[in-house]
Design an enzyme around this catalytic site. Sequence first.
Site, short mmCIF file in Angstrom:
data_model
loop_
_atom_site.label_atom_id
_atom_site.label_comp_id
_atom_site.label_asym_id
_atom_site.label_seq_id
_atom_site.Cartn_x
_atom_site.Cartn_y
_atom_site.Cartn_z
N ASP A 1 -2.67 -17.90 1.49
CA ASP A 1 -3.90 -18.42 0.87
C ASP A 1 -4.44 -19.61 1.65
O ASP A 1 -5.65 -19.73 1.87
CB ASP A 1 -3.66 -18.78 -0.61
CG ASP A 1 -2.41 -19.63 -0.84
OD1 ASP A 1 -1.55 -19.69 0.06
OD2 ASP A 1 -2.30 -20.24 -1.92
N TYR B 1 0.83 -1.21 0.00
CA TYR B 1 0.00 0.00 0.00
C TYR B 1 0.86 1.27 0.00
O TYR B 1 0.38 2.35 -0.33
CB TYR B 1 -0.95 0.03 1.21
CG TYR B 1 -2.01 -1.06 1.18
CD1 TYR B 1 -2.31 -1.74 0.01
CD2 TYR B 1 -2.71 -1.40 2.32
CE1 TYR B 1 -3.27 -2.74 -0.02
CE2 TYR B 1 -3.68 -2.40 2.29
CZ TYR B 1 -3.95 -3.07 1.12
OH TYR B 1 -4.90 -4.04 1.09
N LYS C 1 3.62 -15.39 1.61
CA LYS C 1 3.61 -16.18 0.37
C LYS C 1 5.05 -16.36 -0.10
O LYS C 1 5.45 -15.86 -1.16
CB LYS C 1 2.78 -15.45 -0.70
CG LYS C 1 1.30 -15.42 -0.43
CD LYS C 1 0.56 -16.67 -0.90
CE LYS C 1 0.51 -16.79 -2.39
NZ LYS C 1 -0.12 -18.07 -2.80
N ASP D 1 -5.09 -7.17 5.77
CA ASP D 1 -6.33 -6.47 5.41
C ASP D 1 -7.40 -7.50 5.07
O ASP D 1 -8.54 -7.44 5.57
CB ASP D 1 -6.02 -5.58 4.20
CG ASP D 1 -7.09 -4.54 3.95
OD1 ASP D 1 -8.08 -4.50 4.69
OD2 ASP D 1 -6.93 -3.76 2.99
N ASP E 1 -10.57 -9.16 7.68
CA ASP E 1 -11.98 -9.00 7.32
C ASP E 1 -12.69 -10.35 7.26
O ASP E 1 -13.84 -10.47 7.69
CB ASP E 1 -12.12 -8.29 5.96
CG ASP E 1 -12.21 -6.77 6.13
OD1 ASP E 1 -11.80 -6.28 7.20
OD2 ASP E 1 -12.67 -6.10 5.20
#
Length: 365
Positions: A226, A142, A193, A250, A254
């Site tokens: 993942d 970001y 990852k 993020d 959620d």
Amino acid sequence: MAKQNLLLLPGDGIGTEIMVEVEKLIAHLNSTGQTDFDYDSGLVGGCAYDAHGAAISDADMEKALAADAVIFGAVGGPKWDDVPYEARPEAGLLRLRKDLGLFANLRPAICYPALADASSLKKEIVEGLDILIVRELTGGVYFGEPKEIIDLGDGQKRAIDTQVYDTYEIDRIARVAFELARTRDNRVSSAEKRNVMKSGVLWHEVVTQIHAADYADVKLDHILADNCAMQLVRNPNQFDVIVTDNLFGDILSDAAAMLTGSLGMLPSASLGAQDATTGKRKAMYEPVHGSAPDIAGQGMANPIAMIASFAMALRYSFEMIELADKVEAAIAAVLDDGLRTGDIMQAGGKKVTTAEMGDAIIAKL
Ligand code: NAD
């Protein structure tokens, strides 16, 4: 007892309504001698733009820097959709995070027994859920440069975001996760990852080194992000603390949040670096939800996420662990009694207003 200084920033929309319930709670705790909080208030978001032409004034920013903890409501609303980009309500939140150096975002996902039926997952999968996601908040994709869209000149454009992490950024967030794990079930799952990303390789390496050097007593697992998403919906109870980068955090936080039901139930904390002399961290506590313009001003907002965020302040900024436990137990107790704001209403529930919910929690205390 030394005075503790809070800055309350209610913000816009339901932010002002739910902050009233925190003020009532502080008044109760102070008047019963359980705390000695001093608090000041300020403007952030659209209301600050209306008053000062900026999403937070320098004077309120100074107050935030001086406070032991900032308690933040929510910002935004259609009224400010067309204000200049740099003065949009969210800019106040971003400036607070940046100037306070809040690099660690803590998002608990707790399933209150009375709300286990409200989860989108089966009751037996979410019952007893108590996980904490520790998300790196100031680095990664970001913020990494270059970040741009280039015109390639042949009718094509190229969009570039840069995922970048330095050792110190991974080091400090991993330490927060290990320290917090020691106060809980002493387990950390580190999600990245490393199979396809260099930042994941470094993340894995640094977390492994810090663990071996300083936190060997904590159980550490590495998990691909993942797979972590899959495991969160398959068997979330296997996790205690999950530490991960800004982007994965993020998304994973959620997903974890929705295991527990409504947005109106979710607190969060954001912590900065430890001060070398006082050992204290800059900190801000806020509900995960926004300003809910659709229900603002109607006494319908659920104040639980805001009150639970205040409980996190008791726990993480003031080491008032027993009191934080008591506030959280009071929330669970009113839910057991069937009290419900509209967002968590169920058959057989007793519908209450924002103020009635706040009063009931204080009465339980
Ligand atoms: P939102 O979280 O405000 O609302 C989403 C839905 O959840 C709405 O239907 C709302 O009524 C409901 N809801 C949220 N909190 C609730 C509560 N405590 N009790 C009962 N119901 C609740 O998200 P949105 O509608 O996407 O955004 C509204 C405004 O909030 C926008 O201006 C957005 O930019 C802003 N926003 C601010 C923050 C923040 O301040 N941290 C976060 C998200 C969105």
